[in-house]
Design a protein around this motif. Sequence first.
Motif, mmCIF file in Angstrom:
data_model
loop_
_atom_site.group_PDB
_atom_site.id
_atom_site.type_symbol
_atom_site.label_atom_id
_atom_site.label_comp_id
_atom_site.label_asym_id
_atom_site.label_seq_id
_atom_site.Cartn_x
_atom_site.Cartn_y
_atom_site.Cartn_z
ATOM 1 N N THR A 1 0.745 -1.238 0.000
ATOM 2 C CA THR A 1 0.000 0.000 0.000
ATOM 3 C C THR A 1 0.775 1.288 0.000
ATOM 4 O O THR A 1 0.183 2.339 -0.001
ATOM 5 N N SER B 1 3.593 4.289 3.392
ATOM 6 C CA SER B 1 2.288 3.828 3.817
ATOM 7 C C SER B 1 2.485 2.581 4.635
ATOM 8 O O SER B 1 3.278 2.589 5.553
ATOM 9 N N ARG B 2 1.831 1.509 4.283
ATOM 10 C CA ARG B 2 1.916 0.273 5.042
ATOM 11 C C ARG B 2 3.349 -0.207 5.165
ATOM 12 O O ARG B 2 4.001 -0.455 4.162
ATOM 13 N N SER B 3 3.870 -0.287 6.375
ATOM 14 C CA SER B 3 3.120 -0.017 7.590
ATOM 15 C C SER B 3 3.862 0.990 8.458
ATOM 16 O O SER B 3 5.052 0.813 8.718
ATOM 17 N N GLN C 1 -4.559 10.738 7.405
ATOM 18 C CA GLN C 1 -5.407 9.605 7.781
ATOM 19 C C GLN C 1 -6.441 9.368 6.694
ATOM 20 O O GLN C 1 -7.013 10.307 6.142
ATOM 21 N N ALA D 1 -10.403 3.198 6.507
ATOM 22 C CA ALA D 1 -9.762 1.882 6.485
ATOM 23 C C ALA D 1 -10.738 0.804 6.922
ATOM 24 O O ALA D 1 -11.628 1.043 7.747
ATOM 25 N N GLU E 1 -9.296 -2.581 7.371
ATOM 26 C CA GLU E 1 -8.443 -3.688 7.824
ATOM 27 C C GLU E 1 -8.879 -4.134 9.215
ATOM 28 O O GLU E 1 -9.172 -3.311 10.088
ATOM 29 N N PHE F 1 -7.487 -7.733 4.912
ATOM 30 C CA PHE F 1 -7.725 -6.558 4.096
ATOM 31 C C PHE F 1 -8.796 -6.979 3.091
ATOM 32 O O PHE F 1 -8.532 -7.844 2.261
ATOM 33 N N LYS G 1 -7.020 1.966 11.797
ATOM 34 C CA LYS G 1 -7.083 3.230 11.088
ATOM 35 C C LYS G 1 -5.900 3.248 10.127
ATOM 36 O O LYS G 1 -4.870 2.630 10.385
ATOM 37 N N GLN G 2 -6.040 3.934 9.024
ATOM 38 C CA GLN G 2 -5.037 3.861 7.967
ATOM 39 C C GLN G 2 -4.364 5.219 7.772
ATOM 40 O O GLN G 2 -5.037 6.238 7.671
ATOM 41 N N SER H 1 -7.518 -0.681 1.303
ATOM 42 C CA SER H 1 -6.052 -0.704 1.232
ATOM 43 C C SER H 1 -5.534 -0.989 -0.163
ATOM 44 O O SER H 1 -4.421 -1.501 -0.332
#
Length: 534
Positions: free
Chosen positions: A16, A259-261, A282, A285, A287, A431, A501-502, A521
């Motif tokens: 991501t 981004s991830r993670s 933010q 999300a 996930e 995801f 939260k992403q 994601s």
Amino acid sequence: MNRKNLVLTAAAVLLTPALAACGTATGGGAGSGAIVVGTTDRFEAADYAPAPFDPAYAYDAGAWNVLRQTVQTLMHIPRGGGDPVPEAASDCRFTDTGNESYRCTLRPGLKFSDGDALTAEDVKYSIDRVLAINDDNGPAGLLSTLDTVETQGEDTVVFHLKTPDATFPHKLSTPAAGIVNSKTYEAEKLRAGFQVDGSGPYTMKAEVEDNRLVRAVFTRNENYQGDIKPKNDKVELRSFADSTAMGRALEDGDIHMMSRSLSPAQVKELSTRAPEGVKLVQMPALEIRYLGFDTEAPVVKEKAVRQALAASVDRTALIGQVYGTAAEPLYSLVPSSVGGHVNSFFNKYGESNPATAAKLLREAGVRTPVKLTLNYTTDHYGDGTAAEFEALKTQLNATKLFDVDVKGTPWSEFRPAQKKGQYAVYGLGWFPDFPDADNFTGPFLEADNFLNSPYANSTVRNKLIPESRRAQDRTVAAQSFGEIQDIVAEDVPVLPLWQAKQYVAARDGITGVEWSVNSTSDLQLWELGRGVSG
């Protein structure tokens, strides 16, 4: 065989992350014109994962985010989310009132990246191939409602379904339905290694060291015809050993976005004291994280043991101790922001209720403390996983009802062992393939499920899941999903823990950051551009 600095024409995007801005890297780095993206996701071509980017094999968020850049699908989720819209297709729709026949007409002039024409036969070949290979690791189960694929001329494909499935357009938007060229993808054999190509918005070259992808460069595909409008000509993705190294690269200007993670500590730091020229964003999300159970394993075969674990866990304390503001408690397989969600676990067990847990075990005649091991992967879900499982261990042992140990294992060993039933209790994340409650229930509870779980509930499999797929108006399915969630809370084949939260972090000068990763994601590198960011 180890290969160093091997360049492959492939499509391997490292999960991501999407990054960009001005930087100091040389070569293919941030200073060369490419937007540079960092990730802690790692891809390896090995015996346990021979074809990481073959659509018939790949079924994880990281690999799918590679495929989304290079392999086209008939439908895709538009910017901002919502129902799928045509991508390689010009039009798709159900042709009957029962949602059992779905017809797509292709856009004119479609070509693979090598210039070969893309026709309806290629669509049929690609999807039939996924079902024929039916790899144990792959996404064939996602297409379980599909019966046959019919072509009508060069530009029309008709999908005949076994049972009504209003979510089928969503499934056609996933890489499980990615369109490949029969010239490079054999009908009944996986395409080994990191190579991947298609008709998507980018082509890719990858740098590989010791059978691991370390750098990937995506270049605009001049033959692309579809709904996506790339905002850049080139994006580079780099893989980092951990979030600390990735964060240092962002601060130094070697990458433009990560981004991830991000680790919980990084989210906290960047939200209060971000370095000059760096911003934290933010995004929505979906996930989730959960404990899974081999319901045939002696230590958890008794339902009361699983129920007692559900009654004992304190999600709020767990999140506060480990993840802070980066997560929130989850009391169902279906996230709170998805239609049909019910807080079934909270309704049945409350929050951290050892007295209820003790009663459940006592009435079932289970001797305490129950000795068990919680298994987790050390390198797949970010830096907080080990601390999370230590916190779970402390919580459960404090009840005196359990004697818990924890064991961490690298993903390359963990996932095969989990699927073979070698763990009685294990931690996993999900995801979603698409943002519908069906994708938080079916993959866990159907016969050919993602977990390879022996758990089977005939009411869920034979009545409620098929019932939930009939209505195109998804609010009508809420009652079926509510019943499914209540049954899961009663039987506890899985124990939901939290919803993520992403976040992404990016340097100034990169636009489209807020669109670069959607709620499921999905990495959308085409949204990134250069300019004045907000």
